[in-house]
Design a protein around this motif. Structure first.
Motif, PDB file in Angstrom:
ATOM      1  N   VAL A   1      -3.653   5.095 -69.908  1.00 24.52           N
ATOM      2  CA  VAL A   1      -3.574   3.898 -70.496  1.00 24.52           C
ATOM      3  C   VAL A   1      -4.958   3.033 -70.412  1.00 24.52           C
ATOM      4  O   VAL A   1      -5.428   2.730 -71.345  1.00 24.52           O
ATOM      5  CB  VAL A   1      -2.655   2.876 -69.612  1.00 24.52           C
ATOM      6  CG1 VAL A   1      -2.672   1.557 -70.093  1.00 24.52           C
ATOM      7  CG2 VAL A   1      -1.153   3.515 -70.065  1.00 24.52           C
ATOM      8  N   ILE A   2      -5.613   3.021 -69.256  1.00 20.79           N
ATOM      9  CA  ILE A   2      -6.934   2.569 -69.031  1.00 20.79           C
ATOM     10  C   ILE A   2      -7.855   2.965 -69.780  1.00 20.79           C
ATOM     11  O   ILE A   2      -8.853   2.378 -70.436  1.00 20.79           O
ATOM     12  CB  ILE A   2      -7.382   2.372 -67.398  1.00 20.79           C
ATOM     13  CG1 ILE A   2      -6.371   1.655 -66.581  1.00 20.79           C
ATOM     14  CG2 ILE A   2      -8.610   1.949 -67.226  1.00 20.79           C
ATOM     15  CD1 ILE A   2      -6.601   1.899 -65.259  1.00 20.79           C
ATOM     16  N   ILE A   3      -8.075   4.467 -69.906  1.00 17.14           N
ATOM     17  CA  ILE A   3      -9.326   5.112 -70.545  1.00 17.14           C
ATOM     18  C   ILE A   3      -8.993   4.792 -72.025  1.00 17.14           C
ATOM     19  O   ILE A   3     -10.053   4.596 -72.739  1.00 17.14           O
ATOM     20  CB  ILE A   3      -9.207   6.504 -70.158  1.00 17.14           C
ATOM     21  CG1 ILE A   3      -9.482   6.891 -68.809  1.00 17.14           C
ATOM     22  CG2 ILE A   3     -10.059   7.258 -71.363  1.00 17.14           C
ATOM     23  CD1 ILE A   3      -9.381   8.169 -68.285  1.00 17.14           C
ATOM     24  N   CYS A   4      -7.844   4.815 -72.531  1.00 18.90           N
ATOM     25  CA  CYS A   4      -7.512   4.606 -73.870  1.00 18.90           C
ATOM     26  C   CYS A   4      -8.095   3.013 -74.266  1.00 18.90           C
ATOM     27  O   CYS A   4      -8.479   2.697 -75.347  1.00 18.90           O
ATOM     28  CB  CYS A   4      -6.070   4.921 -74.246  1.00 18.90           C
ATOM     29  SG  CYS A   4      -5.643   6.573 -74.357  1.00 18.90           S
ATOM     30  N   PHE A   5      -7.744   2.245 -73.382  1.00 15.62           N
ATOM     31  CA  PHE A   5      -8.067   0.815 -73.694  1.00 15.62           C
ATOM     32  C   PHE A   5      -9.598   0.617 -73.774  1.00 15.62           C
ATOM     33  O   PHE A   5     -10.035  -0.055 -74.437  1.00 15.62           O
ATOM     34  CB  PHE A   5      -7.606   0.075 -72.304  1.00 15.62           C
ATOM     35  CG  PHE A   5      -7.777  -1.400 -72.397  1.00 15.62           C
ATOM     36  CD1 PHE A   5      -7.055  -2.313 -73.273  1.00 15.62           C
ATOM     37  CD2 PHE A   5      -8.755  -2.047 -71.654  1.00 15.62           C
ATOM     38  CE1 PHE A   5      -7.566  -3.592 -73.423  1.00 15.62           C
ATOM     39  CE2 PHE A   5      -9.096  -3.277 -71.762  1.00 15.62           C
ATOM     40  CZ  PHE A   5      -8.520  -4.071 -72.776  1.00 15.62           C
ATOM     41  N   LEU A   6     -10.366   1.373 -72.622  1.00 14.16           N
ATOM     42  CA  LEU A   6     -11.816   1.289 -72.606  1.00 14.16           C
ATOM     43  C   LEU A   6     -12.118   1.834 -73.983  1.00 14.16           C
ATOM     44  O   LEU A   6     -13.371   1.259 -74.375  1.00 14.16           O
ATOM     45  CB  LEU A   6     -12.085   1.894 -71.400  1.00 14.16           C
ATOM     46  CG  LEU A   6     -11.906   1.343 -69.969  1.00 14.16           C
ATOM     47  CD1 LEU A   6     -12.259   2.101 -68.825  1.00 14.16           C
ATOM     48  CD2 LEU A   6     -12.446   0.122 -69.838  1.00 14.16           C
ATOM     49  N   LYS A   7     -11.641   2.961 -74.274  1.00 11.27           N
ATOM     50  CA  LYS A   7     -12.201   3.483 -75.735  1.00 11.27           C
ATOM     51  C   LYS A   7     -11.918   2.853 -76.805  1.00 11.27           C
ATOM     52  O   LYS A   7     -12.983   2.547 -77.605  1.00 11.27           O
ATOM     53  CB  LYS A   7     -11.318   4.841 -75.642  1.00 11.27           C
ATOM     54  CG  LYS A   7     -11.767   5.674 -77.140  1.00 11.27           C
ATOM     55  CD  LYS A   7     -13.128   6.523 -76.847  1.00 11.27           C
ATOM     56  CE  LYS A   7     -13.194   7.365 -78.082  1.00 11.27           C
ATOM     57  NZ  LYS A   7     -14.550   8.160 -78.037  1.00 11.27           N
ATOM     58  N   ALA A   8     -11.005   1.966 -77.011  1.00  8.64           N
ATOM     59  CA  ALA A   8     -10.606   1.140 -77.927  1.00  8.64           C
ATOM     60  C   ALA A   8     -11.722  -0.060 -77.897  1.00  8.64           C
ATOM     61  O   ALA A   8     -12.178  -0.372 -79.112  1.00  8.64           O
ATOM     62  CB  ALA A   8      -9.056   0.523 -77.979  1.00  8.64           C
ATOM     63  N   ILE A   9     -12.005  -0.468 -76.774  1.00 10.98           N
ATOM     64  CA  ILE A   9     -13.032  -1.457 -76.694  1.00 10.98           C
ATOM     65  C   ILE A   9     -14.223  -1.200 -76.840  1.00 10.98           C
ATOM     66  O   ILE A   9     -14.903  -1.939 -77.741  1.00 10.98           O
ATOM     67  CB  ILE A   9     -12.881  -2.238 -75.137  1.00 10.98           C
ATOM     68  CG1 ILE A   9     -11.572  -2.858 -74.661  1.00 10.98           C
ATOM     69  CG2 ILE A   9     -13.943  -3.116 -75.065  1.00 10.98           C
ATOM     70  CD1 ILE A   9     -11.238  -4.017 -75.542  1.00 10.98           C
ATOM     71  N   ALA A  10     -14.633   0.126 -76.594  1.00 11.88           N
ATOM     72  CA  ALA A  10     -15.945   0.532 -76.824  1.00 11.88           C
ATOM     73  C   ALA A  10     -16.226   0.752 -78.402  1.00 11.88           C
ATOM     74  O   ALA A  10     -17.103   0.350 -79.083  1.00 11.88           O
ATOM     75  CB  ALA A  10     -16.101   1.951 -76.183  1.00 11.88           C
ATOM     76  N   GLU A  11     -15.228   1.177 -79.241  1.00  6.49           N
ATOM     77  CA  GLU A  11     -15.128   1.539 -80.644  1.00  6.49           C
ATOM     78  C   GLU A  11     -15.237   0.104 -81.233  1.00  6.49           C
ATOM     79  O   GLU A  11     -15.894  -0.295 -82.132  1.00  6.49           O
ATOM     80  CB  GLU A  11     -13.881   2.374 -81.160  1.00  6.49           C
ATOM     81  CG  GLU A  11     -14.118   3.726 -80.483  1.00  6.49           C
ATOM     82  CD  GLU A  11     -15.231   4.567 -80.804  1.00  6.49           C
ATOM     83  OE1 GLU A  11     -15.933   4.043 -81.951  1.00  6.49           O
ATOM     84  OE2 GLU A  11     -15.724   5.394 -80.081  1.00  6.49           O
ATOM     85  N   LEU A  12     -14.260  -0.781 -80.989  1.00  2.40           N
ATOM     86  CA  LEU A  12     -14.253  -2.028 -81.364  1.00  2.40           C
ATOM     87  C   LEU A  12     -15.711  -2.738 -81.143  1.00  2.40           C
ATOM     88  O   LEU A  12     -16.120  -3.559 -82.133  1.00  2.40           O
ATOM     89  CB  LEU A  12     -13.363  -3.191 -80.800  1.00  2.40           C
ATOM     90  CG  LEU A  12     -11.984  -2.775 -81.281  1.00  2.40           C
ATOM     91  CD1 LEU A  12     -10.929  -3.559 -80.491  1.00  2.40           C
ATOM     92  CD2 LEU A  12     -11.795  -3.212 -82.809  1.00  2.40           C
ATOM     93  N   LYS A  13     -16.487  -2.658 -80.320  1.00  5.90           N
ATOM     94  CA  LYS A  13     -17.781  -3.102 -79.934  1.00  5.90           C
ATOM     95  C   LYS A  13     -18.807  -2.487 -81.129  1.00  5.90           C
ATOM     96  O   LYS A  13     -19.724  -2.964 -81.466  1.00  5.90           O
ATOM     97  CB  LYS A  13     -18.145  -2.888 -78.473  1.00  5.90           C
ATOM     98  CG  LYS A  13     -19.620  -3.541 -78.186  1.00  5.90           C
ATOM     99  CD  LYS A  13     -19.881  -3.334 -76.924  1.00  5.90           C
ATOM    100  CE  LYS A  13     -21.461  -3.924 -76.553  1.00  5.90           C
ATOM    101  NZ  LYS A  13     -21.851  -3.799 -75.104  1.00  5.90           N
TER     102      LYS A  13
END
Length: 200
Positions: free
Chosen positions: A172-184
């Motif tokens: 969950v944490i990794i997918c959240f970080l991945k989503a944040i990175a891509e949104l950035k």
């Protein structure tokens, strides 16, 4: 370049976690490491295959797709390079959000399996002995001895479901970080889906 390397590392880590989830869930099929027990004598949440399906196979597929999206050789969805990168990032965000949903569901299932306790043989027969304790049995160590078969069924159940909860939580944490990175990349990057060179 840094974001790309970070994104690839997160996706690779998801693959490792997915493989671990599958392996741990398989171990749950064999209480105390033995295959001699009837297949029906297992916790419901083990035999519904949630961990193997959602935090295992589905996360594995999503992670592979995310890695493919990171490569420049990926299919060009539009003529502009900036537009293409943006769409790829957008797809990665969608995949990451799906990953959060799948792994989050697995966290819930692991928690329910842990609270319910193992299906074991007691003086009254095979039953979910701790089903109505709301997880209170976890600290009531003296009650564990009432599960006579499989041997160490309670410890086996607690340890493996706890490991699955931790692995799915990390997903969950990794997918959240991945989503944040891509949104950035989309919102703060130099490319945009709305403005393409040569149009104006």
């Amino acid at each position: 370049m840094g974001l790309q390397k970070c994104g690839s590392c997160l996706s690779c880590l998801l693959i490792l976690l997915a493989l671990w989830c599958i392996a741990v869930n398989i171990l749950l099929y064999f209480p105390n490491g033995k295959a001699s027990y009837d297949v029906s004598n297992h916790t419901n949440y083990v035999w519904h295959f949630e961990e193997i399906c959602f935090s295992g196979v589905m996360i594995l597929v999503l992670a592979v797709l995310m890695i493919l999206l990171e490569h420049d050789t990926f299919f060009q969805c539009c003529q502009s390079e900036s537009c293409n990168k943006t769409y790829r990032s957008f797809i990665s965000v969608v995949l990451a959000l799906l990953g959060i949903a799948f792994s989050g569901y697995s966290v819930i299932i692991s928690t329910l399996g842990l609270v319910q306790g193992p299906f074991c043989n007691t003086p009254a027969g095979w039953e979910y002995l701790f089903k109505d304790t709301s997880g209170g049995y976890l600290t009531n160590y003296t009650s564990w001895s009432r599960c006579t078969e499989p041997t160490n069924a309670v410890k086996w159940n607690i340890i493996l479901f706890s490991v699955l909860m931790a692995l799915s939580g990390l997903q969950v944490i990794i997918c959240f970080l991945k989503a944040i990175a891509e949104l950035k990349r989309i919102l703060c990057g130099t490319y945009s889906v709305f403005i393409q060179p040569g149009i104006i």
